[in-house]
Design a protein around this motif. Sequence first.
Motif, short mmCIF file in Angstrom:
data_model
loop_
_atom_site.label_atom_id
_atom_site.label_comp_id
_atom_site.label_asym_id
_atom_site.label_seq_id
_atom_site.Cartn_x
_atom_site.Cartn_y
_atom_site.Cartn_z
N GLU A 1 23.42 16.34 38.46
CA GLU A 1 23.32 17.25 37.33
C GLU A 1 24.68 17.41 36.64
O GLU A 1 25.71 17.44 37.30
CB GLU A 1 22.87 18.64 37.80
CG GLU A 1 21.43 18.72 38.24
CD GLU A 1 21.05 20.13 38.68
OE1 GLU A 1 19.87 20.47 38.58
OE2 GLU A 1 21.95 20.87 39.13
N SER A 2 24.65 17.51 35.31
CA SER A 2 25.85 17.83 34.55
C SER A 2 25.78 19.28 34.12
O SER A 2 24.71 19.90 34.15
CB SER A 2 25.97 16.90 33.34
OG SER A 2 26.21 15.57 33.77
N PRO B 1 16.98 9.89 31.59
CA PRO B 1 17.53 11.22 31.26
C PRO B 1 18.33 11.80 32.41
O PRO B 1 18.06 11.54 33.59
CB PRO B 1 16.27 12.06 31.00
CG PRO B 1 15.20 11.40 31.82
CD PRO B 1 15.52 9.92 31.76
N VAL B 2 19.34 12.60 32.06
CA VAL B 2 20.21 13.26 33.03
C VAL B 2 20.00 14.78 32.91
O VAL B 2 19.96 15.32 31.80
CB VAL B 2 21.69 12.91 32.75
CG1 VAL B 2 22.62 13.70 33.68
CG2 VAL B 2 21.92 11.41 32.90
N ALA B 3 19.88 15.46 34.03
CA ALA B 3 19.68 16.91 34.02
C ALA B 3 20.96 17.60 33.59
O ALA B 3 22.06 17.26 34.03
CB ALA B 3 19.25 17.40 35.39
N VAL B 4 20.80 18.61 32.73
CA VAL B 4 21.92 19.42 32.25
C VAL B 4 21.59 20.88 32.54
O VAL B 4 20.55 21.38 32.12
CB VAL B 4 22.16 19.24 30.74
CG1 VAL B 4 23.30 20.12 30.28
CG2 VAL B 4 22.43 17.79 30.41
N LEU C 1 20.50 14.18 27.26
CA LEU C 1 21.64 13.49 27.84
C LEU C 1 21.07 12.34 28.66
O LEU C 1 20.19 12.54 29.50
CB LEU C 1 22.46 14.42 28.72
CG LEU C 1 23.67 13.79 29.44
CD1 LEU C 1 24.72 13.33 28.44
CD2 LEU C 1 24.26 14.78 30.44
N ILE C 2 21.55 11.12 28.43
CA ILE C 2 20.98 9.97 29.10
C ILE C 2 22.09 9.12 29.74
O ILE C 2 23.27 9.33 29.49
CB ILE C 2 20.15 9.10 28.15
CG1 ILE C 2 21.05 8.43 27.10
CG2 ILE C 2 19.06 9.93 27.46
CD1 ILE C 2 20.32 7.38 26.25
N CYS C 3 21.66 8.17 30.57
CA CYS C 3 22.61 7.24 31.20
C CYS C 3 22.05 5.82 31.11
O CYS C 3 20.90 5.62 30.70
CB CYS C 3 22.87 7.63 32.66
SG CYS C 3 21.42 7.46 33.74
N LEU C 4 22.84 4.85 31.51
CA LEU C 4 22.40 3.45 31.44
C LEU C 4 21.46 3.08 32.58
O LEU C 4 20.85 2.01 32.56
CB LEU C 4 23.62 2.52 31.47
CG LEU C 4 24.55 2.61 30.25
CD1 LEU C 4 25.74 1.66 30.44
CD2 LEU C 4 23.80 2.25 28.96
N GLY C 5 21.32 3.96 33.57
CA GLY C 5 20.43 3.66 34.69
C GLY C 5 20.85 2.38 35.39
O GLY C 5 22.03 2.15 35.65
N HIS C 6 19.88 1.54 35.67
CA HIS C 6 20.18 0.27 36.34
C HIS C 6 20.38 -0.87 35.34
O HIS C 6 20.34 -2.04 35.72
CB HIS C 6 19.06 -0.08 37.31
CG HIS C 6 18.95 0.92 38.44
ND1 HIS C 6 17.76 1.51 38.81
CD2 HIS C 6 19.90 1.46 39.26
CE1 HIS C 6 17.96 2.34 39.80
NE2 HIS C 6 19.26 2.34 40.09
N GLY C 7 20.58 -0.53 34.08
CA GLY C 7 20.95 -1.53 33.10
C GLY C 7 19.81 -2.07 32.27
O GLY C 7 18.63 -1.79 32.53
#
Length: 236
Positions: free
Chosen positions: A140-141, A229-232, A214-220
């Motif tokens: 979490e961010s 998605p990333v929890a905020v 808010l997102i991330c690249l995950g496994h590409g």
Amino acid sequence: MSIDEQVRQALARWDAFPVHRQPRPIVLTTMSVIALDRLKADARWRTLFDGPGVAESELPPEILPAAIDYCRNVQTGEPKPLARLVRADGPFATDRGLRELPAWMMYPAKRRWPFIALDPDFQRRMTWCPPGLTATGHPESVLGDDHRTLTYRFTGTPRQYADYPCAEVFETETAVLVKPVEVPLDGPDGVRLAYAEEREVVVRLAAPLGNRALICLGHGPGSATFGSPVAVITSA
């Protein structure tokens, strides 16, 4: 594919996210082991399973295969009758923290964690996810009171091997992606025993996060978790 192109493609997966819809669509993420263990120890939450059950015939057909699979013998895989079904608000991980949402649940005495499935009709009406995306586990961010200062937490190289003095921030009208900048350090001699640990970097967004994801690249690129998605959560 360059990192910038990966970022562009990940953000593009969220171009259709309806950020102005009221209420904001729920974005589901992955429940962490820590959250599940916390729920297991929560006596108040466990009382949901003391109430009256519902008939198996009421279980939505979309959930039935997963419910049957959950009740199989964990050693042999042999099918077993469904445990008592409960219809109530259950805990789900979302990109804005843990929420209680309409669910179908089972909790056999010999299982470590319960079976929890979001009500399919509620999921269709109230949630949103890019087609084909599967959320991945991610720390979490934390969003500051100004809605722009973000403490971005991530799994990175251990402190003795690298530093993260800053990060690049990429923003669109619907999503934000943070890419920490890694600076390798001269690590200790000998065998490297630790390969990853939770790290964090503080960034300031160009605009308040608001309803954006808010997102991330995950496994590409090419993976089901690309653009996950990333929890905020808020600092309060």
